[in-house]
Design a protein around this motif. Sequence first.
Motif, PDB file in Angstrom:
ATOM      1  N   LYS A 172      22.041 -24.027  25.057  1.00 16.89           N
ATOM      2  CA  LYS A 172      21.343 -22.852  25.129  1.00 16.89           C
ATOM      3  C   LYS A 172      21.072 -22.270  23.835  1.00 16.89           C
ATOM      4  O   LYS A 172      20.018 -21.623  23.378  1.00 16.89           O
ATOM      5  CB  LYS A 172      21.875 -21.806  26.160  1.00 16.89           C
ATOM      6  N   GLY A 173      22.188 -22.495  22.937  1.00 10.91           N
ATOM      7  CA  GLY A 173      22.204 -21.704  21.758  1.00 10.91           C
ATOM      8  C   GLY A 173      21.176 -22.378  20.694  1.00 10.91           C
ATOM      9  O   GLY A 173      20.630 -21.706  19.952  1.00 10.91           O
ATOM     10  N   LYS A 174      20.765 -23.553  20.932  1.00  7.95           N
ATOM     11  CA  LYS A 174      19.768 -24.135  20.205  1.00  7.95           C
ATOM     12  C   LYS A 174      18.250 -23.907  20.409  1.00  7.95           C
ATOM     13  O   LYS A 174      17.518 -23.796  19.651  1.00  7.95           O
ATOM     14  CB  LYS A 174      19.897 -25.607  20.285  1.00  7.95           C
ATOM     15  N   THR A 175      18.218 -23.127  21.611  1.00 11.42           N
ATOM     16  CA  THR A 175      16.975 -22.616  21.747  1.00 11.42           C
ATOM     17  C   THR A 175      16.720 -20.985  21.568  1.00 11.42           C
ATOM     18  O   THR A 175      15.572 -20.664  21.720  1.00 11.42           O
ATOM     19  CB  THR A 175      16.711 -22.810  23.275  1.00 11.42           C
ATOM     20  N   LEU A 176      17.590 -20.633  20.969  1.00 10.23           N
ATOM     21  CA  LEU A 176      17.630 -19.085  20.520  1.00 10.23           C
ATOM     22  C   LEU A 176      16.747 -19.037  19.619  1.00 10.23           C
ATOM     23  O   LEU A 176      16.622 -19.726  18.584  1.00 10.23           O
ATOM     24  CB  LEU A 176      19.032 -18.526  20.361  1.00 10.23           C
TER      25      LEU A 176
ATOM     26  N   LEU B  27      23.764  -5.880  18.116  1.00  9.64           N
ATOM     27  CA  LEU B  27      23.368  -5.819  16.553  1.00  9.64           C
ATOM     28  C   LEU B  27      23.768  -4.617  15.820  1.00  9.64           C
ATOM     29  O   LEU B  27      24.118  -4.796  14.812  1.00  9.64           O
ATOM     30  CB  LEU B  27      21.777  -6.216  16.394  1.00  9.64           C
ATOM     31  N   PRO B  28      23.416  -3.472  16.390  1.00 10.12           N
ATOM     32  CA  PRO B  28      23.620  -2.305  15.475  1.00 10.12           C
ATOM     33  C   PRO B  28      25.079  -2.137  15.153  1.00 10.12           C
ATOM     34  O   PRO B  28      25.517  -1.814  13.877  1.00 10.12           O
ATOM     35  CB  PRO B  28      23.120  -1.063  16.151  1.00 10.12           C
ATOM     36  N   VAL B  29      26.202  -2.431  16.163  1.00  9.79           N
ATOM     37  CA  VAL B  29      27.399  -2.438  15.926  1.00  9.79           C
ATOM     38  C   VAL B  29      27.877  -3.555  14.760  1.00  9.79           C
ATOM     39  O   VAL B  29      28.528  -3.292  13.928  1.00  9.79           O
ATOM     40  CB  VAL B  29      28.308  -2.526  17.270  1.00  9.79           C
ATOM     41  N   ILE B  30      27.261  -4.802  14.971  1.00  8.39           N
ATOM     42  CA  ILE B  30      27.680  -5.725  14.231  1.00  8.39           C
ATOM     43  C   ILE B  30      27.072  -5.531  12.865  1.00  8.39           C
ATOM     44  O   ILE B  30      28.102  -5.564  11.790  1.00  8.39           O
ATOM     45  CB  ILE B  30      26.854  -7.343  14.557  1.00  8.39           C
ATOM     46  N   LEU B  31      25.970  -4.818  12.466  1.00 11.92           N
ATOM     47  CA  LEU B  31      25.615  -4.438  11.223  1.00 11.92           C
ATOM     48  C   LEU B  31      26.435  -3.486  10.505  1.00 11.92           C
ATOM     49  O   LEU B  31      26.814  -3.472   9.449  1.00 11.92           O
ATOM     50  CB  LEU B  31      24.073  -4.167  11.080  1.00 11.92           C
ATOM     51  N   GLU B  32      26.711  -2.665  11.297  1.00  9.11           N
ATOM     52  CA  GLU B  32      27.739  -1.295  10.720  1.00  9.11           C
ATOM     53  C   GLU B  32      29.029  -1.936  10.207  1.00  9.11           C
ATOM     54  O   GLU B  32      29.660  -1.635   9.493  1.00  9.11           O
ATOM     55  CB  GLU B  32      27.695  -0.323  11.972  1.00  9.11           C
ATOM     56  N   GLU B  33      29.660  -2.822  11.364  1.00  9.23           N
ATOM     57  CA  GLU B  33      30.962  -3.378  11.161  1.00  9.23           C
ATOM     58  C   GLU B  33      30.852  -4.083   9.755  1.00  9.23           C
ATOM     59  O   GLU B  33      31.673  -4.329   8.848  1.00  9.23           O
ATOM     60  CB  GLU B  33      31.403  -4.127  12.249  1.00  9.23           C
TER      61      GLU B  33
ATOM     62  N   VAL C 221      16.612 -15.397  14.518  1.00 12.06           N
ATOM     63  CA  VAL C 221      17.320 -14.033  14.134  1.00 12.06           C
ATOM     64  C   VAL C 221      18.522 -13.973  15.163  1.00 12.06           C
ATOM     65  O   VAL C 221      19.448 -13.435  14.598  1.00 12.06           O
ATOM     66  CB  VAL C 221      16.410 -12.972  14.455  1.00 12.06           C
ATOM     67  N   GLN C 222      18.237 -14.428  16.410  1.00 14.25           N
ATOM     68  CA  GLN C 222      19.296 -14.091  17.275  1.00 14.25           C
ATOM     69  C   GLN C 222      20.568 -15.250  16.942  1.00 14.25           C
ATOM     70  O   GLN C 222      21.902 -14.761  16.848  1.00 14.25           O
ATOM     71  CB  GLN C 222      19.001 -14.493  18.867  1.00 14.25           C
ATOM     72  N   ARG C 223      20.179 -16.466  16.401  1.00 12.32           N
ATOM     73  CA  ARG C 223      21.285 -17.295  16.106  1.00 12.32           C
ATOM     74  C   ARG C 223      21.981 -16.692  14.826  1.00 12.32           C
ATOM     75  O   ARG C 223      23.340 -16.767  14.740  1.00 12.32           O
ATOM     76  CB  ARG C 223      20.631 -18.418  15.665  1.00 12.32           C
ATOM     77  N   LYS C 224      21.225 -16.169  13.849  1.00 12.70           N
ATOM     78  CA  LYS C 224      21.987 -15.539  12.659  1.00 12.70           C
ATOM     79  C   LYS C 224      22.764 -14.427  13.146  1.00 12.70           C
ATOM     80  O   LYS C 224      23.947 -14.311  12.530  1.00 12.70           O
ATOM     81  CB  LYS C 224      20.638 -15.014  11.634  1.00 12.70           C
ATOM     82  N   VAL C 225      22.391 -13.680  13.983  1.00 15.13           N
ATOM     83  CA  VAL C 225      23.169 -12.476  14.529  1.00 15.13           C
ATOM     84  C   VAL C 225      24.516 -12.823  15.005  1.00 15.13           C
ATOM     85  O   VAL C 225      25.501 -12.351  14.838  1.00 15.13           O
ATOM     86  CB  VAL C 225      22.284 -11.587  15.415  1.00 15.13           C
ATOM     87  N   ARG C 226      24.351 -13.836  15.723  1.00 14.75           N
ATOM     88  CA  ARG C 226      25.602 -14.598  16.450  1.00 14.75           C
ATOM     89  C   ARG C 226      26.568 -15.103  15.393  1.00 14.75           C
ATOM     90  O   ARG C 226      27.639 -14.860  15.628  1.00 14.75           O
ATOM     91  CB  ARG C 226      25.116 -15.527  17.426  1.00 14.75           C
ATOM     92  N   VAL C 227      25.964 -15.605  14.314  1.00 14.61           N
ATOM     93  CA  VAL C 227      26.780 -16.247  13.274  1.00 14.61           C
ATOM     94  C   VAL C 227      27.373 -15.168  12.735  1.00 14.61           C
ATOM     95  O   VAL C 227      28.740 -15.119  12.302  1.00 14.61           O
ATOM     96  CB  VAL C 227      26.074 -17.094  12.196  1.00 14.61           C
ATOM     97  N   LEU C 228      26.795 -14.124  12.328  1.00 14.70           N
ATOM     98  CA  LEU C 228      27.332 -12.754  11.477  1.00 14.70           C
ATOM     99  C   LEU C 228      28.485 -12.333  12.424  1.00 14.70           C
ATOM    100  O   LEU C 228      29.510 -11.743  12.135  1.00 14.70           O
ATOM    101  CB  LEU C 228      26.064 -11.677  11.399  1.00 14.70           C
ATOM    102  N   GLY C 229      28.037 -12.038  13.754  1.00 19.14           N
ATOM    103  CA  GLY C 229      29.121 -11.617  14.799  1.00 19.14           C
ATOM    104  C   GLY C 229      30.610 -12.304  14.788  1.00 19.14           C
ATOM    105  O   GLY C 229      31.481 -11.879  14.866  1.00 19.14           O
ATOM    106  N   ARG C 230      30.239 -13.806  14.604  1.00 19.37           N
ATOM    107  CA  ARG C 230      31.430 -14.519  14.495  1.00 19.37           C
ATOM    108  C   ARG C 230      32.328 -14.531  13.382  1.00 19.37           C
ATOM    109  O   ARG C 230      33.703 -14.566  13.077  1.00 19.37           O
ATOM    110  CB  ARG C 230      31.085 -16.052  14.758  1.00 19.37           C
TER     111      ARG C 230
END
Length: 201
Positions: free
Chosen positions: A132-136, A158-164, A139-148
């Motif tokens: 499923k991750g390959k079909t994202l 996304l807003p919480v990830i960016l702030e953190e 931008v969503q894939r990059k947000v997920r990577v940033l979250g990791r």
Amino acid sequence: MASSVLSNSDRMRESSRKQKKKKNHGNRDRHQNQNHINWKSQAQKEIYSSKLVRALNQVRLSPSNEAPRRGRAVREAADRILAVAAKGRTRWSRAILTNRLKLKFRKPKKQRASTAGINRPKKPRVSVLRLKGKTLPAVQRKVRVLGRLVPGCRKEPLPVILEEATDYIAALEMQVRAMTALAELLSASTSVAGSSSAPPS
């Protein structure tokens, strides 16, 4: 006449609602600013540096002499001190501190007995989530990577990830500056000690 009275009362309610909203928004901004530490200040760098030196002395005094373990211990000590300096006000600092506690109380894994020396090649696991991750979208894939990359933000919006992430990056920059200054100080002191102990020519 009655319609003008109703519209005036509606306007008054609307204006009081806007004032409350503005007041709450201001309080929220003030609260968010209190949660973030000014990582670029000299005082914060000095606090972090002094705590880091103490933690590195403990790492140096530990009995393990293996280089990979010692390097990992230094990195863990630096991250732990960074989280302590953040005083648990951010998600990433709480995640680092709780992860440290989990590692401390984790039971060691038991070795599984091998089946009569037969080594079967392991099949690569393909999970549904990975497919499923390959079909994202990108931008969503990059947000997920940033979250990791930011501790404690794996499943956050996304807003919480960016702030953190902004706070975590500023903290890491301060960590790099402090560790660079410490390394320069140590290399200067060893070069001075090395030149004074060298035999005269």
